[in-house]
Structure formats: structure tokens, C-alpha cells
Design a protein around this motif. Structure first.
Motif, PDB file in Angstrom:
ATOM      1  N   GLY A 239     -40.855 -26.922  95.349  1.00  0.00           N
ATOM      2  CA  GLY A 239     -40.279 -28.188  94.221  1.00  0.00           C
ATOM      3  C   GLY A 239     -39.141 -27.461  93.841  1.00  0.00           C
ATOM      4  N   ALA A 240     -38.484 -28.436  92.742  1.00  0.00           N
ATOM      5  CA  ALA A 240     -37.082 -27.780  92.299  1.00  0.00           C
ATOM      6  C   ALA A 240     -37.027 -26.964  91.292  1.00  0.00           C
ATOM      7  CB  ALA A 240     -36.552 -29.140  91.704  1.00  0.00           C
ATOM      8  N   LEU A 241     -37.975 -26.133  90.924  1.00  0.00           N
ATOM      9  CA  LEU A 241     -37.856 -24.776  90.195  1.00  0.00           C
ATOM     10  C   LEU A 241     -38.993 -23.351  91.275  1.00  0.00           C
ATOM     11  CD1 LEU A 241     -38.516 -26.266  86.849  1.00  0.00           C
ATOM     12  CD2 LEU A 241     -36.595 -26.118  87.350  1.00  0.00           C
ATOM     13  N   PRO A 242     -38.709 -22.459  89.919  1.00  0.00           N
ATOM     14  CA  PRO A 242     -39.305 -21.777  91.379  1.00  0.00           C
ATOM     15  C   PRO A 242     -40.696 -21.389  89.833  1.00  0.00           C
ATOM     16  CG  PRO A 242     -36.832 -21.149  90.277  1.00  0.00           C
ATOM     17  CD  PRO A 242     -37.384 -22.271  89.765  1.00  0.00           C
ATOM     18  N   GLY A 243     -41.171 -20.966  92.091  1.00  0.00           N
ATOM     19  CA  GLY A 243     -43.223 -20.785  90.751  1.00  0.00           C
ATOM     20  C   GLY A 243     -43.692 -22.647  91.241  1.00  0.00           C
ATOM     21  N   ARG A 244     -42.809 -23.938  91.479  1.00  0.00           N
ATOM     22  CA  ARG A 244     -43.199 -25.222  91.365  1.00  0.00           C
ATOM     23  C   ARG A 244     -43.756 -25.432  92.705  1.00  0.00           C
ATOM     24  NH1 ARG A 244     -42.059 -30.455  90.733  1.00  0.00           N
ATOM     25  NH2 ARG A 244     -43.083 -31.792  89.805  1.00  0.00           N
ATOM     26  N   MET A 245     -44.201 -26.464  93.348  1.00  0.00           N
ATOM     27  CA  MET A 245     -44.454 -26.863  95.085  1.00  0.00           C
ATOM     28  C   MET A 245     -45.660 -27.927  94.647  1.00  0.00           C
ATOM     29  SD  MET A 245     -46.070 -23.751  97.929  1.00  0.00           S
ATOM     30  CE  MET A 245     -45.375 -24.593  98.581  1.00  0.00           C
ATOM     31  N   VAL A 246     -44.635 -28.657  95.387  1.00  0.00           N
ATOM     32  CA  VAL A 246     -45.544 -30.415  95.220  1.00  0.00           C
ATOM     33  C   VAL A 246     -45.793 -30.991  96.682  1.00  0.00           C
ATOM     34  CG1 VAL A 246     -43.640 -30.647  93.567  1.00  0.00           C
ATOM     35  CG2 VAL A 246     -43.288 -31.429  96.051  1.00  0.00           C
ATOM     36  N   LEU A 247     -47.139 -31.754  96.190  1.00  0.00           N
ATOM     37  CA  LEU A 247     -47.526 -32.320  97.233  1.00  0.00           C
ATOM     38  C   LEU A 247     -46.214 -33.769  98.110  1.00  0.00           C
ATOM     39  CD1 LEU A 247     -49.472 -32.486 100.108  1.00  0.00           C
ATOM     40  CD2 LEU A 247     -51.223 -33.505  98.015  1.00  0.00           C
ATOM     41  N   PRO A 248     -45.677 -34.248  98.428  1.00  0.00           N
ATOM     42  CA  PRO A 248     -45.714 -35.761  98.825  1.00  0.00           C
ATOM     43  C   PRO A 248     -46.516 -36.491  99.166  1.00  0.00           C
ATOM     44  CG  PRO A 248     -44.697 -34.142 100.508  1.00  0.00           C
ATOM     45  CD  PRO A 248     -45.374 -33.306  99.449  1.00  0.00           C
ATOM     46  N   SER A 258     -48.556 -31.570  92.135  1.00  0.00           N
ATOM     47  CA  SER A 258     -47.618 -29.916  91.583  1.00  0.00           C
ATOM     48  C   SER A 258     -49.151 -29.156  91.520  1.00  0.00           C
ATOM     49  CB  SER A 258     -47.131 -31.056  90.292  1.00  0.00           C
ATOM     50  OG  SER A 258     -46.481 -29.283  89.884  1.00  0.00           O
ATOM     51  N   LEU A 259     -48.617 -28.361  91.875  1.00  0.00           N
ATOM     52  CA  LEU A 259     -48.810 -26.383  92.122  1.00  0.00           C
ATOM     53  C   LEU A 259     -48.227 -25.513  91.803  1.00  0.00           C
ATOM     54  CD1 LEU A 259     -51.278 -24.666  94.958  1.00  0.00           C
ATOM     55  CD2 LEU A 259     -49.096 -23.744  93.900  1.00  0.00           C
ATOM     56  N   GLN A 260     -48.439 -24.882  90.274  1.00  0.00           N
ATOM     57  CA  GLN A 260     -46.975 -23.936  90.000  1.00  0.00           C
ATOM     58  C   GLN A 260     -47.258 -22.947  89.338  1.00  0.00           C
ATOM     59  OE1 GLN A 260     -46.538 -27.203  86.202  1.00  0.00           O
ATOM     60  NE2 GLN A 260     -44.539 -26.553  86.360  1.00  0.00           N
ATOM     61  N   PHE A 261     -47.508 -21.734  89.313  1.00  0.00           N
ATOM     62  CA  PHE A 261     -47.497 -20.405  89.180  1.00  0.00           C
ATOM     63  C   PHE A 261     -46.280 -19.774  87.603  1.00  0.00           C
ATOM     64  CE2 PHE A 261     -46.065 -20.922  93.535  1.00  0.00           C
ATOM     65  CZ  PHE A 261     -45.333 -19.069  93.161  1.00  0.00           C
ATOM     66  N   ASP A 262     -46.943 -18.801  87.842  1.00  0.00           N
ATOM     67  CA  ASP A 262     -45.967 -17.861  87.094  1.00  0.00           C
ATOM     68  C   ASP A 262     -44.538 -17.641  87.025  1.00  0.00           C
ATOM     69  OD1 ASP A 262     -44.918 -16.372  84.889  1.00  0.00           O
ATOM     70  OD2 ASP A 262     -44.477 -14.848  86.034  1.00  0.00           O
ATOM     71  N   THR A 263     -43.460 -18.394  86.564  1.00  0.00           N
ATOM     72  CA  THR A 263     -41.769 -18.265  87.162  1.00  0.00           C
ATOM     73  C   THR A 263     -41.125 -17.001  87.470  1.00  0.00           C
ATOM     74  OG1 THR A 263     -41.585 -20.585  86.567  1.00  0.00           O
ATOM     75  CG2 THR A 263     -39.393 -18.977  86.796  1.00  0.00           C
ATOM     76  N   GLN A 264     -41.564 -15.978  86.749  1.00  0.00           N
ATOM     77  CA  GLN A 264     -41.268 -14.962  86.199  1.00  0.00           C
ATOM     78  C   GLN A 264     -41.899 -14.553  87.781  1.00  0.00           C
ATOM     79  OE1 GLN A 264     -38.615 -13.376  84.695  1.00  0.00           O
ATOM     80  NE2 GLN A 264     -38.644 -15.367  83.561  1.00  0.00           N
ATOM     81  N   ALA A 265     -43.084 -14.703  88.287  1.00  0.00           N
ATOM     82  CA  ALA A 265     -43.005 -13.442  89.248  1.00  0.00           C
ATOM     83  C   ALA A 265     -42.796 -14.045  90.356  1.00  0.00           C
ATOM     84  CB  ALA A 265     -44.597 -14.120  89.244  1.00  0.00           C
ATOM     85  N   ALA A 266     -41.913 -15.595  90.944  1.00  0.00           N
ATOM     86  CA  ALA A 266     -41.450 -16.093  91.542  1.00  0.00           C
ATOM     87  C   ALA A 266     -40.433 -15.702  91.500  1.00  0.00           C
ATOM     88  CB  ALA A 266     -41.534 -17.700  91.509  1.00  0.00           C
ATOM     89  N   LEU A 267     -39.272 -14.921  91.073  1.00  0.00           N
ATOM     90  CA  LEU A 267     -37.875 -14.810  90.652  1.00  0.00           C
ATOM     91  C   LEU A 267     -37.811 -12.815  90.398  1.00  0.00           C
ATOM     92  CD1 LEU A 267     -36.931 -16.829  87.779  1.00  0.00           C
ATOM     93  CD2 LEU A 267     -36.045 -17.037  90.151  1.00  0.00           C
ATOM     94  N   ALA A 268     -39.225 -13.037  91.190  1.00  0.00           N
ATOM     95  CA  ALA A 268     -39.159 -11.702  91.470  1.00  0.00           C
ATOM     96  C   ALA A 268     -38.108 -11.105  92.429  1.00  0.00           C
ATOM     97  CB  ALA A 268     -40.125 -10.301  91.051  1.00  0.00           C
ATOM     98  N   ALA A 275     -48.374  -9.868  90.807  1.00  0.00           N
ATOM     99  CA  ALA A 275     -49.717 -10.499  90.947  1.00  0.00           C
ATOM    100  C   ALA A 275     -50.193 -11.827  89.874  1.00  0.00           C
ATOM    101  CB  ALA A 275     -50.385  -8.870  89.977  1.00  0.00           C
ATOM    102  N   LEU A 276     -50.599 -12.503  90.689  1.00  0.00           N
ATOM    103  CA  LEU A 276     -51.045 -13.531  89.918  1.00  0.00           C
ATOM    104  C   LEU A 276     -52.483 -13.804  89.856  1.00  0.00           C
ATOM    105  CD1 LEU A 276     -48.143 -15.820  91.949  1.00  0.00           C
ATOM    106  CD2 LEU A 276     -48.279 -15.357  89.410  1.00  0.00           C
ATOM    107  N   ARG A 277     -53.071 -14.292  88.941  1.00  0.00           N
ATOM    108  CA  ARG A 277     -54.292 -13.989  88.511  1.00  0.00           C
ATOM    109  C   ARG A 277     -54.805 -16.062  88.286  1.00  0.00           C
ATOM    110  NH1 ARG A 277     -56.950  -9.762  89.492  1.00  0.00           N
ATOM    111  NH2 ARG A 277     -59.398 -11.161  89.627  1.00  0.00           N
ATOM    112  N   GLU A 278     -53.469 -16.492  88.369  1.00  0.00           N
ATOM    113  CA  GLU A 278     -54.359 -18.264  88.080  1.00  0.00           C
ATOM    114  C   GLU A 278     -52.837 -19.226  88.840  1.00  0.00           C
ATOM    115  OE1 GLU A 278     -54.891 -18.705  84.370  1.00  0.00           O
ATOM    116  OE2 GLU A 278     -53.348 -18.521  83.862  1.00  0.00           O
TER     117      GLU A 278
END
Length: 357
Positions: A239-248, A258-268, A275-278
Motif C-alpha cells: 500500500g501507500a504507507l509502510p506496514g500496509r498492504m491492499v487486495l485490489p 486492507s492488511l496492516q501491521f506495526d509501522t515501526q517494524a516495517a520501518l526498522a 517481531a510481530l504477534r498480530e
């Protein structure tokens, strides 16, 4: 109640009264202009019982020219109906003020006269022109010619209904634009439009739905790369933002899920060490057409990811979602889709996307 509170209440009442008085004055000015315009456009004479229409001179030629600069002779400009359009301004969700012109104007002149801000309070503001060639309303474009103009403001969105102050701001902005274009605006009654805005907002607030599933790790945590690869196998794209994916979607590639996870983890610096747990999976119901089967695909994606990543599908509180509960949610969504269809605000339509934004 303290003296300060009383003073603030009095000041607020005076300000609102001043705004309403100014709105009434602008409306009276508009009425006077329309009356004068009707006199100007009245037929000069009749011959043999047939009406002889007056001829208007002048066409806008460029951005720097006045809309009524002398030029070619043009035929009389007809009154343009408010088209039942599906992409631009729509009477269903917009206040639309016709702006009668004395002559055909160029798109360059219209673009040059547009206000810098395209918002009125928290609501979108727009101007459209009736294209002399296509005979359709459209957003102004350079090189085009317009027989009539109209200004509009959205009645409601997720920020709430348009109020009296926003309506007055719309009047001021549209009037200023009309003055530059030498156009005669026709504004609706404020109280009627504000009441219509509240009614639309009430409908929207009771028919809005944004669904979210949580996917939680059963044992080992996930890395951002592992989540991304697993989602990509199901058709998700970054997607347009770190930690975000989309299904077209299948129709116009607009995002369905939209699928999202922790932005800080994506930018590490080293995402693989994060480590992501959710992760969350979400669906903005009014934004996606029913034909895309968004809820079914959301359930399928959640189940596939849970199986592939050894996770469990839960609600926001961490409670596992039973299949029976998911089925009930699906049935409720079908009723919601029917209600939106019944109000000409079908999920995924331009009107629904604008209203629920």
C-alpha cells in the motif's frame, strides 16, 4: 453560571446571528441579480406570433480574459438542467447552485477563477461546467468551452452534516467565484438544505460499517517479511504507507481489503529482526461494491493466512471468531447492502465513497 460563561454564550449567539444575517443579505443580492438577468435576457420582440430570441455577444478566450469579452457571436444560452450524474456533483448528496452565464466561457478562464481552497469547513467544494461539445457536466478543463456553470458542496460525510456556518461559507465562496465569472448564482434556502444534510447524515451514521479481523500468532512471532510474503501469495500488494498492504478489486483495481501491521517494524533498519504477534485485516463496507464479494474474500483471506502462518482469527479483544458469528455478520451485511441500494447509495458507488469518507 459565571459571568464569563454568560458572556461567551452571548458572543456566540451574536456571531451566529451575524452569519445568518449575512447569508440572508447574499441571498437577496442573488435574487436581485437573477431578476436583472431575466430582464436582460428577455426577448426583444415577436414576429408573426414567433418568439425572437436575443443574441449574446462575446466568448471567453483565455484565462486572462473576462468571460464576457467581445468576440464571436454565440446563440442564446439555454437553462441547463441539474443532470442526474453519477461521477461529479449529484443532487442526492450535494447542494448545487446554478451559475447562469451571459456568454460561453473558456475552461481556462474558469480554472483561473477557481478558489484556492476546495473545501467548505469539513466538506468538499466543487465547480462544474456544462461542456458545449459533449453536453455533459464536468470538472473544468483547459481548452474546453462551457455554456453554464454550477457550484456545489457536499451535504455530509463522516465528519458530520453540513451546518449553518458551513452553508454560509459556501454562499460566500460561490458568490465570489460567480462575481469573477460575471455569473448570476441561484442559491437554495439555507434551512431546507441544512435539514436535508442532517437527514442524510442520520442515514449514513446508521448504515456505516467498517469491519476488522485480527490475526494473532499462536506460538512463534512473525517478521514483516514473512507477513508480506504470505499476504502476497493471496494477491495483496504494498500500500501507500509502510506496514500496509491492499487486495485490489477485479473491476477497477480499487482496494477491497486492507492488511496492516506495526509501522515501526516495517520501518526498522533490519525488519527481519522485528517481531510481530498480530496483524489486522479490515474492510470499509460502503467503499466496496457487493459484486466484489468483499466479506467472503475477507473471511477466505483470514482463514488462509491463519493456516499458513499458524495464527488464529480473533476480534479486537482477542476473542476467537466462531464461524456462526461470522455467518451472522454476513447476513447483517446483506441487509446493509440492500438499504444502501434502496437509497441509491450502493456500496462502491462514487456517491457512497464520498458520503462515507
Amino acid at each position: 453560571m459565571s459571568t464569563l460563561q454568560l458572556s461567551l454564550i452571548v458572543i456566540g449567539v451574536l456571531v451566529l446571528a451575524a452569519v445568518m444575517a449575512y447569508n440572508a443579505w447574499v441571498t437577496r443580492q442573488s435574487t436581485s441579480r437573477k431578476a436583472a438577468q431575466r430582464e436582460i435576457n428577455a426577448p426583444a420582440s415577436t414576429e408573426g406570433g414567433q418568439r425572437i430570441e436575443p443574441v449574446l455577444d462575446g466568448e471567453g478566450q483565455a484565462a486572462a480574459e473576462s468571460p464576457a469579452d467581445a468576440g464571436d457571436t454565440v446563440p442564446p444560452l439555454p437553462t441547463m438542467p441539474l443532470a442526474d450524474k453519477r461521477l461529479g456533483l449529484d443532487p442526492l448528496i450535494d447542494i448545487i447552485a446554478p451559475l447562469a452565464l451571459e456568454a460561453v466561457v473558456s475552461g481556462d478562464a474558469v480554472l483561473a477563477a477557481l478558489p484556492r481552497s476546495r473545501r467548505v469547513g469539513t466538506k468538499p467544494f466543487a465547480v462544474e461546467g456544462f461542456n458545449a461539445s459533449s453536453e455533459e457536466w464536468e470538472a473544468p478543463r483547459a481548452g474546453q468551452r462551457y455554456q453554464a456553470l454550477q457550484a456545489g458542496v457536499q451535504l455530509a460525510n463522516r465528519s458530520g452534516a453540513l451546518n449553518e456556518i458551513e452553508f454560509s461559507e459556501f454562499i460566500v465562496k460561490a458568490q465570489a467565484f460567480a462575481d469573477v465569472m460575471a455569473a448570476a448564482p441561484e442559491f437554495p434556502e439555507m434551512l431546507e438544505e441544512v435539514a436535508r444534510a442532517r437527514e442524510l447524515d442520520q442515514f449514513a451514521s446508521t448504515h456505516d460499517a467498517q469491519l476488522g479481523f485480527m490475526l494473532r500468532a499462536r506460538r512463534a512471532a512473525w517478521s514483516p517479511g514473512y507477513v508480506t510474503q504470505s499476504a502476497a501469495r493471496l494477491g495483496f500488494v504494498p500500500g501507500a504507507l509502510p506496514g500496509r498492504m491492499v487486495l485490489p478489486g477485479d473491476v477497477d483495481n480499487a482496494p477491497i481489503l486492507s492488511l496492516q501491521f506495526d509501522t515501526q517494524a516495517a520501518l526498522a533498519e533490519d525488519p527481519e529482526q522485528s517481531a510481530l504477534r498480530e496483524v489486522s485485516l479490515s474492510l470499509d463496507v460502503p467503499h466496496v461494491a457487493r459484486s466484489e464479494r468483499p466479506y467472503q474474500r475477507m473471511r477466505e483471506a483470514a482463514a488462509s493466512l491463519a493456516q499458513a502462518m499458524d495464527g488464529v482469527v480473533t476480534d479486537d479483544n482477542g476473542q476467537p471468531l466462531a464461524q456462526e458469528l461470522m455467518d451472522r455478520i454476513g447476513a447483517d451485511l446483506e441487509s446493509l447492502y440492500d438499504a444502501l441500494d434502496g437509497h441509491d447509495l450502493s456500496a462502491g458507488s462514487p456517491q457512497a465513497r464520498r458520503l462515507f469518507s
